[in-house]
Design a protein around this motif. Structure first.
Motif, mmCIF file in Angstrom:
data_model
loop_
_atom_site.group_PDB
_atom_site.id
_atom_site.type_symbol
_atom_site.label_atom_id
_atom_site.label_comp_id
_atom_site.label_asym_id
_atom_site.label_seq_id
_atom_site.Cartn_x
_atom_site.Cartn_y
_atom_site.Cartn_z
ATOM 1 N N GLN A 120 -54.697 53.043 44.472
ATOM 2 C CA GLN A 120 -53.682 52.719 45.464
ATOM 3 C C GLN A 120 -53.963 51.345 46.079
ATOM 4 O O GLN A 120 -53.050 50.533 46.250
ATOM 5 C CB GLN A 120 -53.621 53.786 46.555
ATOM 6 N N PHE A 121 -55.228 51.064 46.385
ATOM 7 C CA PHE A 121 -55.599 49.757 46.934
ATOM 8 C C PHE A 121 -55.276 48.656 45.925
ATOM 9 O O PHE A 121 -54.700 47.626 46.269
ATOM 10 C CB PHE A 121 -57.085 49.714 47.307
ATOM 11 N N PHE A 122 -55.656 48.868 44.665
ATOM 12 C CA PHE A 122 -55.366 47.892 43.615
ATOM 13 C C PHE A 122 -53.869 47.632 43.514
ATOM 14 O O PHE A 122 -53.421 46.480 43.473
ATOM 15 C CB PHE A 122 -55.910 48.390 42.269
ATOM 16 N N LEU A 123 -53.094 48.698 43.465
ATOM 17 C CA LEU A 123 -51.653 48.591 43.282
ATOM 18 C C LEU A 123 -50.993 47.852 44.443
ATOM 19 O O LEU A 123 -50.187 46.938 44.235
ATOM 20 C CB LEU A 123 -51.049 49.994 43.122
ATOM 21 N N THR A 124 -51.335 48.214 45.659
ATOM 22 C CA THR A 124 -50.642 47.644 46.818
ATOM 23 C C THR A 124 -51.177 46.278 47.236
ATOM 24 O O THR A 124 -50.414 45.457 47.760
ATOM 25 C CB THR A 124 -50.700 48.600 48.024
ATOM 26 N N ASN A 125 -52.456 46.018 46.999
ATOM 27 C CA ASN A 125 -53.041 44.764 47.472
ATOM 28 C C ASN A 125 -53.249 43.703 46.395
ATOM 29 O O ASN A 125 -53.389 42.526 46.734
ATOM 30 C CB ASN A 125 -54.370 45.033 48.175
ATOM 31 N N LYS A 126 -53.299 44.121 45.160
ATOM 32 C CA LYS A 126 -53.520 43.140 44.096
ATOM 33 C C LYS A 126 -52.300 42.996 43.188
ATOM 34 O O LYS A 126 -51.723 41.920 43.073
ATOM 35 C CB LYS A 126 -54.760 43.510 43.281
ATOM 36 N N LEU A 127 -51.909 44.087 42.545
ATOM 37 C CA LEU A 127 -50.804 43.994 41.598
ATOM 38 C C LEU A 127 -49.495 43.649 42.301
ATOM 39 O O LEU A 127 -48.743 42.790 41.834
ATOM 40 C CB LEU A 127 -50.672 45.293 40.795
ATOM 41 N N ALA A 128 -49.229 44.270 43.421
ATOM 42 C CA ALA A 128 -47.975 44.005 44.144
ATOM 43 C C ALA A 128 -47.923 42.584 44.704
ATOM 44 O O ALA A 128 -46.841 42.086 45.019
ATOM 45 C CB ALA A 128 -47.793 45.020 45.269
ATOM 46 N N ALA A 129 -49.065 41.933 44.795
ATOM 47 C CA ALA A 129 -49.105 40.559 45.288
ATOM 48 C C ALA A 129 -48.713 39.543 44.222
ATOM 49 O O ALA A 129 -48.475 38.375 44.529
ATOM 50 C CB ALA A 129 -50.504 40.240 45.816
ATOM 51 N N VAL A 130 -48.605 39.974 42.979
ATOM 52 C CA VAL A 130 -48.244 39.073 41.885
ATOM 53 C C VAL A 130 -46.732 38.870 41.893
ATOM 54 O O VAL A 130 -45.962 39.835 41.897
ATOM 55 C CB VAL A 130 -48.715 39.637 40.519
ATOM 56 N N GLU A 131 -46.321 37.630 41.876
ATOM 57 C CA GLU A 131 -44.904 37.274 41.897
ATOM 58 C C GLU A 131 -44.213 37.714 40.611
ATOM 59 O O GLU A 131 -44.822 37.744 39.544
ATOM 60 C CB GLU A 131 -44.783 35.752 42.045
ATOM 61 N N ASN A 132 -42.968 38.109 40.723
ATOM 62 C CA ASN A 132 -42.073 38.332 39.586
ATOM 63 C C ASN A 132 -42.177 39.714 38.946
ATOM 64 O O ASN A 132 -41.641 39.929 37.882
ATOM 65 C CB ASN A 132 -42.292 37.234 38.519
ATOM 66 N N ILE A 133 -42.834 40.669 39.568
ATOM 67 C CA ILE A 133 -42.879 42.021 39.001
ATOM 68 C C ILE A 133 -41.658 42.786 39.481
ATOM 69 O O ILE A 133 -41.387 42.874 40.671
ATOM 70 C CB ILE A 133 -44.179 42.757 39.396
ATOM 71 N N ALA A 134 -40.916 43.353 38.515
ATOM 72 C CA ALA A 134 -39.720 44.126 38.852
ATOM 73 C C ALA A 134 -40.048 45.609 38.978
ATOM 74 O O ALA A 134 -39.598 46.266 39.911
ATOM 75 C CB ALA A 134 -38.646 43.922 37.791
ATOM 76 N N GLN A 135 -40.825 46.142 38.012
ATOM 77 C CA GLN A 135 -41.140 47.576 38.004
ATOM 78 C C GLN A 135 -42.568 47.797 37.528
ATOM 79 O O GLN A 135 -43.067 47.070 36.677
ATOM 80 C CB GLN A 135 -40.216 48.339 37.058
ATOM 81 N N VAL A 136 -43.157 48.851 38.065
ATOM 82 C CA VAL A 136 -44.484 49.301 37.635
ATOM 83 C C VAL A 136 -44.416 50.803 37.447
ATOM 84 O O VAL A 136 -43.943 51.520 38.330
ATOM 85 C CB VAL A 136 -45.566 48.958 38.691
#
Length: 157
Positions: A120-136
């Protein structure tokens, strides 16, 4: 490199089974003397067929208990944004593997973390911080059925 012959393939097979083998042990396994085995091994290494020698760890025994396959779709597919995404992913230690795909999703990530809270930490603080992601989309491994790093080698006749 010239094509790999049967002896080269036997060297590679032996190393896939146990990368700790020394040249003498490989030579004994393949039925060749040490010097030609050493020369063949160095040639194989120079050509890049062997990318690296590594130690494979048991994730459970080091506290990495959650493996997640994460499918990612980008909003836009410009060369700049693709490169930006890939550069960001390469810096994330939790991402063990990343593949650019053709099909429904743009990328498949293999993520290994301690537990669900870590993911959850990875997803919300690292991956979600990457620009241009539409869906995970995340899929959680319940039980590994087969894990291997060895390629099936076809030994020339």
């Amino acid at each position: 490199m010239d094509t790999l012959d049967a002896i080269d393939m036997k060297i590679l097979q032996a190393l896939q089974e146990d990368a700790r083998l020394n040249t003498k042990e490989i030579a004994h396994r393949i039925g060749l003397s040490v010097t030609p085995t050493y020369e063949r091994l160095k040639k194989i290494e120079r050509t890049g067929v062997i990318k690296n020698y590594v130690t494979l760890l048991d994730g459970e025994k080091i506290g990495k208990t959650l493996t997640v396959f994460c499918s990612v779709t980008l909003q836009l597919h410009s060369q700049r944004l693709i490169k930006q995404f890939e550069t960001a992913i390469k810096k994330m230690e939790e991402v063990m593997e990343c593949y650019h795909l053709a099909g429904t999703y743009d990328y498949m990530l293999k993520i290994v973390v301690d537990d669900m809270r870590s993911y959850q930490f990875f997803l919300t603080n690292k991956l979600a911080a990457v620009e241009n992601i539409a869906q995970v989309h995340s899929s959680f491994v319940m039980t590994p059925v087969k894990q291997t790093t060895a390629f099936q080698l076809k030994l020339p006749s």
